[in-house]
Design a protein around this motif. Structure first.
Motif, mmCIF file in Angstrom:
data_model
loop_
_atom_site.group_PDB
_atom_site.id
_atom_site.type_symbol
_atom_site.label_atom_id
_atom_site.label_comp_id
_atom_site.label_asym_id
_atom_site.label_seq_id
_atom_site.Cartn_x
_atom_site.Cartn_y
_atom_site.Cartn_z
ATOM 1 N N PRO A 197 35.190 39.334 34.745
ATOM 2 C CA PRO A 197 34.155 40.550 34.845
ATOM 3 C C PRO A 197 34.681 41.742 34.468
ATOM 4 O O PRO A 197 34.060 42.642 33.979
ATOM 5 C CB PRO A 197 33.949 40.496 36.515
ATOM 6 N N SER A 243 28.438 49.719 38.443
ATOM 7 C CA SER A 243 29.054 49.760 37.096
ATOM 8 C C SER A 243 29.646 51.352 36.873
ATOM 9 O O SER A 243 30.606 51.375 36.147
ATOM 10 C CB SER A 243 28.109 49.716 36.147
ATOM 11 N N ARG A 259 27.283 38.830 35.799
ATOM 12 C CA ARG A 259 27.676 39.383 34.329
ATOM 13 C C ARG A 259 28.530 38.566 33.641
ATOM 14 O O ARG A 259 28.566 38.525 32.563
ATOM 15 C CB ARG A 259 28.675 40.697 34.778
ATOM 16 N N ARG A 266 32.825 44.177 31.486
ATOM 17 C CA ARG A 266 32.245 45.431 31.659
ATOM 18 C C ARG A 266 33.140 46.417 30.820
ATOM 19 O O ARG A 266 32.130 47.254 30.434
ATOM 20 C CB ARG A 266 32.459 45.786 33.157
ATOM 21 N N TYR A 320 34.705 34.410 39.657
ATOM 22 C CA TYR A 320 34.680 35.599 39.057
ATOM 23 C C TYR A 320 34.350 36.720 40.285
ATOM 24 O O TYR A 320 34.791 37.669 40.253
ATOM 25 C CB TYR A 320 33.154 35.472 37.996
ATOM 26 N N GLY A 325 29.241 40.628 40.058
ATOM 27 C CA GLY A 325 30.267 40.339 39.050
ATOM 28 C C GLY A 325 30.149 39.037 38.297
ATOM 29 O O GLY A 325 30.442 38.682 37.323
#
Lengths: 251, 251
Positions: free
Chosen positions: B160, A230, A188, B164, A157, A185
């Motif tokens: 990721p 983000s 998440r 997102r 990831y 990352g």
């Protein structure tokens, strides 16, 4: 699971690890994966671990007690006594081999995954900073300038951002930022990796201080970095033109 | 290796796959992983595949010939005849089970990895668009609105950005862009995934055209997207403040 990154740059060495461990998805706890193998006037050597916790602890236990001497009248062999980082990685590899021989048969019989991997980094005396990845068989590789980072655990990831952004000449503070984005990352997308993170930064210049820090779940800088990233990713995506080949398919 | 993504949104279904296949690292070729299972007036059903190529072809071969009828005097069972997407996924799963029974023992004896996974998507008649992930055992799951995408192959590098950015309400063109960014990150970090990509976009509105496109290695839009994204990531990173906790360690 686990995520650990070691980054070896011209300017220094960065080690970063998460702290989440789980035995099954319903048994999650916080466990330090950044271990000090030697911390003395002439050396600072650390180790980050991924994989089976009992095998890892067996390795660390052996290293703390020292591996059996090669000659009967000698002292146990410890990281505190090895003359080079290469020898340190060798000793860690030997401990991994011993732990594997002692523990793997029973673990395999029980159907429990027994694999581990370790990142070993640090410096002895005035020698250069070094970083090694020790595999489950006890063999190891050294980090080089072409790809100045090594990862263990849930590596994929967070790899694209390291591949894009990390070069041997990256400044230390920029590299720490990129490492934190790599962790951002990962957490998440993988629930088995989580805050807090442990971080050690060893500058190549021995006159500069070594930084050791635990980045807690309420760390203001990390929260800000995560929120900004983000937002920036969303803004960046919006500036890329839409694909021209959806004629009539999209509204 | 392989990377395939299926995305099921309010506005439509997107299927995207790479085309790189390898038998060992020195035997790399281009192979289509986007397969048409049925393309008729009343249905368009596609399948993307990851894993052992011979097992995949065995599955596709069975589906093309039809699985043995349940009663002696019936016709072979084909995707062209199933009354629903659920039944289509069931038939694919049955073919996966049969292929496993026939091929796995010999492959396992030879030490060859035999696993496959499939994404099956499309629509029958006026029914809703559906997307399924069929596992190696022949069981399957359906894609839902909470996580509106399913991946097979080298899934982690590109996850990721999907986590997102992808929501059930994303517009189709935005979602294709995000899917391409997911592929862009993956091919940078995993040499076993590569261009060209195959893409099918089926709008939820049956009045809109279905888009089928191969994105070649010289595709101008993808090259521009990749270059812009790298530049934007670099610029974005630069705007995030450096970590405040490296006092004296970084120059």
């Amino acid at each position: 699971m686990t995520y650990c990154v070691g980054i070896l740059l011209r300017d220094g060495l960065i080690l970063m690890s998460d702290t989440r461990t789980n035995a099954g998805i319903d048994n999650i706890s916080t466990y330090r994966k950044m271990h000090v193998l030697a911390d003395a006037d002439d050396r600072l050597i650390l180790c980050m671990s991924a994989g089976n916790l009992s095998v890892t602890q067996h390795v660390l236990g052996q290293l703390a007690e020292g591996l059996p001497p090669l000659l009967a009248d000698e002292q146990p062999r410890k990281i505190h006594h090895v003359p080079s980082m290469f020898r340190a990685a060798q000793l860690v590899g030997e401990a991994v081999m011993v732990a594997g021989r002692e523990l793997k048969p029973a673990l395999e019989e029980a159907g429990v995954s027994s694999g581990i991997s370790l990142l070993v980094g640090g410096r002895i005396g005035d020698g250069p900073l070094k970083l090694f990845l020790v595999y489950d068989a006890g063999n190891f590789i050294e980090c080089g300038a072409d790809t100045p980072f090594l990862q263990i655990g849930a590596t994929a990831y967070g790899k694209p951002i390291l591949d894009r952004a990390m070069t041997y000449d990256s400044p230390l503070d920029e590299a720490v930022k990129v490492a934190l984005l790599s962790f951002d990352g990962t957490i998440r997308s993988d629930l088995s990796v989580g805050l807090p993170f442990d971080m050690v930064v060893m500058p190549a210049d021995p006159a500069r201080p070594v930084i050791r820090r635990r980045i807690e779940s309420d760390d203001a800088y990390f929260a800000d970095l995560s929120r900004r990233w983000s937002m920036l990713l969303n803004e960046s995506r919006a500036t890329i033109p839409d694909p021209p080949f959806l004629n009539g398919a999209a509204t």
